[in-house]
Enzyme design. Structure first.
Site, PDB file in Angstrom:
ATOM      1  N   GLU A  95       0.853  -1.191   0.000  1.00 51.88           N
ATOM      2  CA  GLU A  95       0.000   0.000   0.000  1.00 51.88           C
ATOM      3  C   GLU A  95       0.883   1.233   0.000  1.00 51.88           C
ATOM      4  O   GLU A  95       1.749   1.388   0.862  1.00 51.88           O
ATOM      5  CB  GLU A  95      -0.952   0.043   1.193  1.00 51.88           C
ATOM      6  CG  GLU A  95      -1.815   1.301   1.150  1.00 51.88           C
ATOM      7  CD  GLU A  95      -2.951   1.323   2.162  1.00 51.88           C
ATOM      8  OE1 GLU A  95      -3.723   2.296   2.145  1.00 51.88           O
ATOM      9  OE2 GLU A  95      -3.052   0.380   2.965  1.00 51.88           O
ATOM     10  N   GLU A 120       4.698   5.000   3.825  1.00 59.52           N
ATOM     11  CA  GLU A 120       4.216   6.344   4.190  1.00 59.52           C
ATOM     12  C   GLU A 120       5.406   7.133   4.721  1.00 59.52           C
ATOM     13  O   GLU A 120       6.207   6.598   5.494  1.00 59.52           O
ATOM     14  CB  GLU A 120       3.116   6.242   5.249  1.00 59.52           C
ATOM     15  CG  GLU A 120       2.585   7.568   5.761  1.00 59.52           C
ATOM     16  CD  GLU A 120       1.955   8.399   4.658  1.00 59.52           C
ATOM     17  OE1 GLU A 120       2.462   9.514   4.427  1.00 59.52           O
ATOM     18  OE2 GLU A 120       0.977   7.941   4.026  1.00 59.52           O
ATOM     19  N   ASP A 170      -2.926  12.273  -3.587  1.00 58.57           N
ATOM     20  CA  ASP A 170      -3.188  13.697  -3.782  1.00 58.57           C
ATOM     21  C   ASP A 170      -3.503  13.972  -5.249  1.00 58.57           C
ATOM     22  O   ASP A 170      -2.760  13.546  -6.134  1.00 58.57           O
ATOM     23  CB  ASP A 170      -1.987  14.523  -3.344  1.00 58.57           C
ATOM     24  CG  ASP A 170      -1.946  14.738  -1.843  1.00 58.57           C
ATOM     25  OD1 ASP A 170      -2.844  14.226  -1.148  1.00 58.57           O
ATOM     26  OD2 ASP A 170      -1.028  15.423  -1.366  1.00 58.57           O
ATOM     27  N   ASP A 206     -11.308  10.433  -5.473  1.00 56.20           N
ATOM     28  CA  ASP A 206     -12.578  11.156  -5.479  1.00 56.20           C
ATOM     29  C   ASP A 206     -12.509  12.380  -6.387  1.00 56.20           C
ATOM     30  O   ASP A 206     -13.354  13.266  -6.291  1.00 56.20           O
ATOM     31  CB  ASP A 206     -13.006  11.545  -4.059  1.00 56.20           C
ATOM     32  CG  ASP A 206     -11.964  12.379  -3.339  1.00 56.20           C
ATOM     33  OD1 ASP A 206     -10.864  12.587  -3.893  1.00 56.20           O
ATOM     34  OD2 ASP A 206     -12.239  12.834  -2.209  1.00 56.20           O
ATOM     35  N   THR A 241     -14.354   5.391   4.216  1.00 54.37           N
ATOM     36  CA  THR A 241     -13.896   6.216   5.327  1.00 54.37           C
ATOM     37  C   THR A 241     -14.930   7.289   5.669  1.00 54.37           C
ATOM     38  O   THR A 241     -15.844   7.576   4.893  1.00 54.37           O
ATOM     39  CB  THR A 241     -12.568   6.900   4.977  1.00 54.37           C
ATOM     40  OG1 THR A 241     -12.789   7.862   3.932  1.00 54.37           O
ATOM     41  CG2 THR A 241     -11.536   5.877   4.510  1.00 54.37           C
ATOM     42  N   LYS A 242     -14.768   7.907   6.829  1.00 51.63           N
ATOM     43  CA  LYS A 242     -15.667   8.988   7.240  1.00 51.63           C
ATOM     44  C   LYS A 242     -15.627  10.132   6.245  1.00 51.63           C
ATOM     45  O   LYS A 242     -16.657  10.709   5.886  1.00 51.63           O
ATOM     46  CB  LYS A 242     -15.283   9.486   8.636  1.00 51.63           C
ATOM     47  CG  LYS A 242     -15.525   8.484   9.753  1.00 51.63           C
ATOM     48  CD  LYS A 242     -15.106   9.059  11.098  1.00 51.63           C
ATOM     49  CE  LYS A 242     -15.309   8.046  12.215  1.00 51.63           C
ATOM     50  NZ  LYS A 242     -14.869   8.583  13.529  1.00 51.63           N
ATOM     51  N   GLU A 244     -14.838   9.997   3.076  1.00 51.67           N
ATOM     52  CA  GLU A 244     -15.490   9.554   1.843  1.00 51.67           C
ATOM     53  C   GLU A 244     -17.002   9.536   2.004  1.00 51.67           C
ATOM     54  O   GLU A 244     -17.747   9.969   1.113  1.00 51.67           O
ATOM     55  CB  GLU A 244     -14.980   8.164   1.482  1.00 51.67           C
ATOM     56  CG  GLU A 244     -15.556   7.587   0.210  1.00 51.67           C
ATOM     57  CD  GLU A 244     -15.038   6.189  -0.069  1.00 51.67           C
ATOM     58  OE1 GLU A 244     -15.534   5.575  -1.034  1.00 51.67           O
ATOM     59  OE2 GLU A 244     -14.152   5.703   0.675  1.00 51.67           O
TER      60      GLU A 244
END
Length: 265
Positions: A95, A120, A170, A206, A241-242, A244
């Site tokens: 990931e 990350e 991003d 998104d 997710t919240k 989303e």
């Protein structure tokens, strides 16, 4: 940037300095050379993040100190023996840009038979995921805190991954910044080379414009094939997710793309 925390650094996607080399999961790596995509140096200029300050909480710092030695794999120019690192041989998923790690932890908890390598650069995210690993007693996650391009180049062997996740990188929505997006042909070719034949690559965004670019770039890679006509239904393993969910309530779209590496013949 993963939507676990839409703006953990306090910097909106495109409000960072225009000269910044990249973003939390995207972009172009500055080297001082001309921006020539045909140059062999172009891939080296792709960078999976832009450096941003972020406060590490007390709990995150404790998790880094206590769990980091076991679950964080130091960056190296050599490929580790991942079976030894995880203590077993299992399907392995990479990931890139896990944000604050909530989705990573949830997926790993529901797929205990798979091993996950999370990449990350931002320390608060690393600390947050380590904290979740401790709270949920997860043993099938390892973290590399480094640029994903260099991790792919040096630490992941060709034809070794069973899957790869890139969730909500991003978008660099301003047109002049599109070259900084992570999903570009050189990067996709590098990532596809690390996938086993039949392995999957799952991207989600998104931003419709970025989704269209992803579809074009992934579709043009000769080693990949789309599992859907265009965009795929959200696979059950990817949590909503919240952030989303809030966007969906406001009528914002989310696009999933699931490609597979072609098998020989």
């Amino acid at each position: 940037m993963n939507h676990d925390d839409p703006n953990a650094s306090g910097v909106p996607h495109d409000d960072a300095n225009d000269a910044a080399p990249a973003s939390a999961s995207d972009a172009a790596r500055a080297t001082g050379h001309a921006d020539d995509e045909s140059s062999p140096l172009h891939l080296r200029r792709i960078r999976s993040f832009v450096t941003r300050a972020g406060r590490v909480s007390t709990g995150q710092r404790r998790a880094i100190d206590e769990l980091g030695p076991r679950f964080v794999v130091p960056y190296d120019n050599a490929q580790p023996d991942w079976d030894t690192v995880f203590g077993r041989r299992a399907p392995r998923v990479l990931e890139i840009g896990f944000g604050m790690g909530a989705s990573t932890a949830e997926i790993a908890a529901h797929r205990p038979g798979d091993d996950f390598i999370g990449v990350e650069v931002h320390e608060p995210g690393v600390g947050a995921l380590l904290k979740l690993i401790g709270e949920q007693q997860l043993s099938n996650i390892r973290i590399i805190q480094h640029d994903a391009v260099e991790v792919l180049e040096h630490m992941i062997a060709p034809d070794s991954l069973d899957g790869a996740h890139i969730f909500f990188p991003d978008p660099w929505h301003k047109a002049r910044h599109h070259k900084r997006r992570l999903i570009q042909p050189p990067f996709v070719a590098q990532l596809a080379a690390r996938l086993k034949p039949g392995a999957y690559l799952h991207c989600a965004t998104d931003w419709q414009n970025y989704a269209e670019q992803m579809l074009e770039v992934l579709g043009a890679d000769p080693s990949l094939e789309n599992t859907a006509q265009d965009y795929a239904p959200r696979p059950d393993y990817r949590p909503v997710t919240k952030f989303e969910r809030r966007g969906l309530r406001l009528g914002h779209g989310v696009w999933d793309l699931v490609f597979r590496k072609k098998r020989a013949g």
